[in-house]
Scaffold this active site. Structure first.
Site, mmCIF file in Angstrom:
data_model
loop_
_atom_site.group_PDB
_atom_site.id
_atom_site.type_symbol
_atom_site.label_atom_id
_atom_site.label_comp_id
_atom_site.label_asym_id
_atom_site.label_seq_id
_atom_site.Cartn_x
_atom_site.Cartn_y
_atom_site.Cartn_z
ATOM 1 N N ARG A 17 0.788 -1.175 -0.519
ATOM 2 C CA ARG A 17 -0.161 -0.004 -0.002
ATOM 3 C C ARG A 17 1.541 0.826 0.018
ATOM 4 O O ARG A 17 1.668 1.483 0.880
ATOM 5 C CB ARG A 17 -0.667 0.236 0.997
ATOM 6 N N GLU A 57 -11.484 4.376 -5.678
ATOM 7 C CA GLU A 57 -12.200 2.734 -5.701
ATOM 8 C C GLU A 57 -13.075 2.428 -7.410
ATOM 9 O O GLU A 57 -13.272 3.900 -7.837
ATOM 10 C CB GLU A 57 -12.915 2.236 -4.028
ATOM 11 N N ARG A 65 -0.725 -5.398 4.464
ATOM 12 C CA ARG A 65 -0.171 -4.567 3.133
ATOM 13 C C ARG A 65 0.950 -4.009 4.121
ATOM 14 O O ARG A 65 0.486 -3.079 4.698
ATOM 15 C CB ARG A 65 -0.999 -4.275 2.520
#
Length: 153
Positions: free
Chosen positions: A53, A61, A97
């Site tokens: 990330r 999104e 992540r």
């Protein structure tokens, strides 16, 4: 004689302190790797399958304005390229992540996406190493009428 003993004690303390210091994990860890997939505008996958990330940014999104543009630009910047990952204070997020600043050569992909108006600066504690740079990049993105600023959700 006493001065020599004090000097030896001081030297021993310095050596012991240095040994402890070099064994500690580095605050801003650096890793070289290759990007194998771009998931979206702020997430990618590196060799070995680990998701990364991008720190201090947020992109739209899927289905929202600017999503496709941000993803495409991150692919142009990083996909199938050697990159350098730089850790800030936190190692991973709640989704496991890696949280990293991503560099392609000398270019920060994180800052570039914000500068081009494809992402907004998203600074959250304690990962604040480049807070001023992100504020400046966001001003540049707004001035350039980047799509996150011209097509508000």
């Amino acid at each position: 004689m006493r001065a020599k003993a004090v000097s030896l004690i001081v030297l021993a303390i310095v050596v012991a302190g240095y040994s402890i210091y070099i064994s500690l994990p580095q605050k801003y860890e650096i890793q070289e790797t290759v990007v194998t997939k771009v998931v979206d505008g702020d997430t990618l996958v590196i060799e070995g399958g680990q998701r990364v990330r991008l720190l201090n940014i947020d992109t739209r999104e899927r289905g929202e304005n600017c999503y496709a543009e941000a993803k495409k630009r991150l692919e142009e910047l990083a996909l199938l390229k050697n990159v350098t990952l730089e850790r800030d204070k936190e190692d991973k997020d709640r989704y496991d992540r890696l949280l990293r600043h991503v560099y392609v050569g000398n270019v920060s992909a994180n800052l570039q996406l914000v500068r081009e108006g494809l992402a907004v600066a998203y600074i959250y504690e304690p990962n604040t190493k480049y807070v001023e740079e992100f504020k400046q990049a966001e001003q540049e993105g707004k001035s350039a009428n980047g799509c996150v600023w011209t097509k508000l959700p």
